[in-house]
Scaffold this motif. Structure first.
Motif, PDB file in Angstrom:
ATOM      1  N   ILE A  94      49.542  35.576  55.233  1.00 47.96           N
ATOM      2  CA  ILE A  94      48.744  35.294  54.035  1.00 47.96           C
ATOM      3  C   ILE A  94      47.822  36.467  53.730  1.00 47.96           C
ATOM      4  O   ILE A  94      47.687  36.891  52.579  1.00 47.96           O
ATOM      5  N   LYS A  95      47.167  37.002  54.777  1.00 46.26           N
ATOM      6  CA  LYS A  95      46.270  38.142  54.584  1.00 46.26           C
ATOM      7  C   LYS A  95      47.040  39.360  54.052  1.00 46.26           C
ATOM      8  O   LYS A  95      46.560  40.054  53.156  1.00 46.26           O
ATOM      9  N   LEU A  96      48.225  39.630  54.603  1.00 47.25           N
ATOM     10  CA  LEU A  96      49.025  40.762  54.142  1.00 47.25           C
ATOM     11  C   LEU A  96      49.459  40.579  52.688  1.00 47.25           C
ATOM     12  O   LEU A  96      49.475  41.540  51.907  1.00 47.25           O
ATOM     13  N   GLN A  97      49.825  39.357  52.306  1.00 52.45           N
ATOM     14  CA  GLN A  97      50.204  39.098  50.924  1.00 52.45           C
ATOM     15  C   GLN A  97      49.040  39.353  49.981  1.00 52.45           C
ATOM     16  O   GLN A  97      49.214  39.946  48.904  1.00 52.45           O
ATOM     17  N   LYS A  98      47.842  38.922  50.373  1.00 47.45           N
ATOM     18  CA  LYS A  98      46.666  39.159  49.531  1.00 47.45           C
ATOM     19  C   LYS A  98      46.366  40.650  49.408  1.00 47.45           C
ATOM     20  O   LYS A  98      46.032  41.130  48.313  1.00 47.45           O
ATOM     21  N   GLU A  99      46.476  41.372  50.507  1.00 50.25           N
ATOM     22  CA  GLU A  99      46.244  42.813  50.462  1.00 50.25           C
ATOM     23  C   GLU A  99      47.276  43.506  49.583  1.00 50.25           C
ATOM     24  O   GLU A  99      46.931  44.395  48.783  1.00 50.25           O
ATOM     25  N   ASN A 100      48.539  43.120  49.703  1.00 51.38           N
ATOM     26  CA  ASN A 100      49.590  43.705  48.868  1.00 51.38           C
ATOM     27  C   ASN A 100      49.366  43.407  47.395  1.00 51.38           C
ATOM     28  O   ASN A 100      49.583  44.265  46.541  1.00 51.38           O
ATOM     29  N   ASN A 101      48.935  42.183  47.086  1.00 54.53           N
ATOM     30  CA  ASN A 101      48.651  41.835  45.686  1.00 54.53           C
ATOM     31  C   ASN A 101      47.519  42.691  45.123  1.00 54.53           C
ATOM     32  O   ASN A 101      47.571  43.122  43.970  1.00 54.53           O
ATOM     33  N   LYS A 102      46.486  42.942  45.929  1.00 57.28           N
ATOM     34  CA  LYS A 102      45.386  43.802  45.480  1.00 57.28           C
ATOM     35  C   LYS A 102      45.881  45.220  45.213  1.00 57.28           C
ATOM     36  O   LYS A 102      45.503  45.842  44.213  1.00 57.28           O
ATOM     37  N   ILE A 103      46.729  45.722  46.090  1.00 59.22           N
ATOM     38  CA  ILE A 103      47.276  47.076  45.919  1.00 59.22           C
ATOM     39  C   ILE A 103      48.116  47.147  44.650  1.00 59.22           C
ATOM     40  O   ILE A 103      48.017  48.094  43.860  1.00 59.22           O
ATOM     41  N   ILE A 104      48.949  46.139  44.417  1.00 57.90           N
ATOM     42  CA  ILE A 104      49.797  46.114  43.221  1.00 57.90           C
ATOM     43  C   ILE A 104      48.950  46.050  41.960  1.00 57.90           C
ATOM     44  O   ILE A 104      49.187  46.772  40.983  1.00 57.90           O
ATOM     45  N   ARG A 105      47.918  45.178  41.958  1.00 57.22           N
ATOM     46  CA  ARG A 105      47.032  45.080  40.799  1.00 57.22           C
ATOM     47  C   ARG A 105      46.330  46.414  40.537  1.00 57.22           C
ATOM     48  O   ARG A 105      46.185  46.836  39.384  1.00 57.22           O
ATOM     49  N   ASN A 106      45.871  47.048  41.588  1.00 56.44           N
ATOM     50  CA  ASN A 106      45.195  48.331  41.452  1.00 56.44           C
ATOM     51  C   ASN A 106      46.143  49.390  40.894  1.00 56.44           C
ATOM     52  O   ASN A 106      45.778  50.157  39.994  1.00 56.44           O
ATOM     53  N   ASN A 107      47.356  49.447  41.414  1.00 60.40           N
ATOM     54  CA  ASN A 107      48.349  50.402  40.931  1.00 60.40           C
ATOM     55  C   ASN A 107      48.710  50.145  39.471  1.00 60.40           C
ATOM     56  O   ASN A 107      48.881  51.082  38.678  1.00 60.40           O
ATOM     57  N   ASN A 108      48.851  48.878  39.098  1.00 58.10           N
ATOM     58  CA  ASN A 108      49.157  48.535  37.711  1.00 58.10           C
ATOM     59  C   ASN A 108      48.018  48.956  36.786  1.00 58.10           C
ATOM     60  O   ASN A 108      48.243  49.456  35.680  1.00 58.10           O
ATOM     61  N   PHE A 109      46.794  48.740  37.240  1.00 55.40           N
ATOM     62  CA  PHE A 109      45.629  49.140  36.436  1.00 55.40           C
ATOM     63  C   PHE A 109      45.594  50.658  36.256  1.00 55.40           C
ATOM     64  O   PHE A 109      45.368  51.155  35.153  1.00 55.40           O
ATOM     65  N   LEU A 110      45.824  51.374  37.352  1.00 52.94           N
ATOM     66  CA  LEU A 110      45.778  52.836  37.274  1.00 52.94           C
ATOM     67  C   LEU A 110      46.926  53.395  36.428  1.00 52.94           C
ATOM     68  O   LEU A 110      46.779  54.445  35.796  1.00 52.94           O
ATOM     69  N   SER A 111      48.063  52.716  36.408  1.00 53.22           N
ATOM     70  CA  SER A 111      49.193  53.224  35.607  1.00 53.22           C
ATOM     71  C   SER A 111      48.945  53.065  34.105  1.00 53.22           C
ATOM     72  O   SER A 111      49.539  53.791  33.298  1.00 53.22           O
ATOM     73  N   LYS A 112      48.056  52.150  33.709  1.00 57.84           N
ATOM     74  CA  LYS A 112      47.753  51.957  32.290  1.00 57.84           C
ATOM     75  C   LYS A 112      46.748  52.981  31.766  1.00 57.84           C
ATOM     76  O   LYS A 112      46.597  53.119  30.568  1.00 57.84           O
ATOM     77  N   ILE A 113      46.067  53.657  32.666  1.00 58.11           N
ATOM     78  CA  ILE A 113      45.046  54.624  32.239  1.00 58.11           C
ATOM     79  C   ILE A 113      45.666  55.900  31.760  1.00 58.11           C
ATOM     80  O   ILE A 113      46.620  56.405  32.071  1.00 58.11           O
TER      81      ILE A 113
END
Length: 114
Positions: free
Chosen positions: A95-114
């Protein structure tokens, strides 16, 4: 001599097991105390707007005493994760790894829109 006996106790895992057991007992005591203090947010008989089928009646809220006791413990997600960690460490870690991966994906998606 006293310090060597403490090192021996730590190395055997006795201290770790006793601390884990006391933590589990403390968590159970606080869960029971929280469960008695929590009340539902809507009065009995209030329509819940959860109807998903065309046929049938709208679900209606019940009295707090009609719901199972475990339902009131589900409100606190941190307490749920602590219980999962004590019962099944591998599931907690997943569960912890899934949450960390989701944060990384969200961060990467945000940075790709900039």
């Amino acid at each position: 001599m006293f310090t060597t006996s403490i090192k021996h106790i730590r190395s055997t895992g006795i201290l770790k097991r006793s601390l884990t057991t006391s933590t589990i007992l403390q968590n159970a005591a606080t869960t029971e105390a929280k469960a008695t203090l929590i009340e539902s947010s809507c009065k009995a008989g209030t329509p819940l707007n959860l109807k998903i089928f065309k046929k049938g009646d709208e679900p209606v809220a019940k009295e707090d005493s009609e719901y199972p006791e475990w339902l009131w413990t589900m409100i606190d997600p941190k307490n749920n994760l602590d219980n999962i960690k004590n019962e099944n460490f591998l599931r907690w870690r997943r569960i912890k790894l899934q949450k960390e991966n989701n944060k990384i994906i969200r961060n990467n998606n945000f940075l790709s829109k900039i």
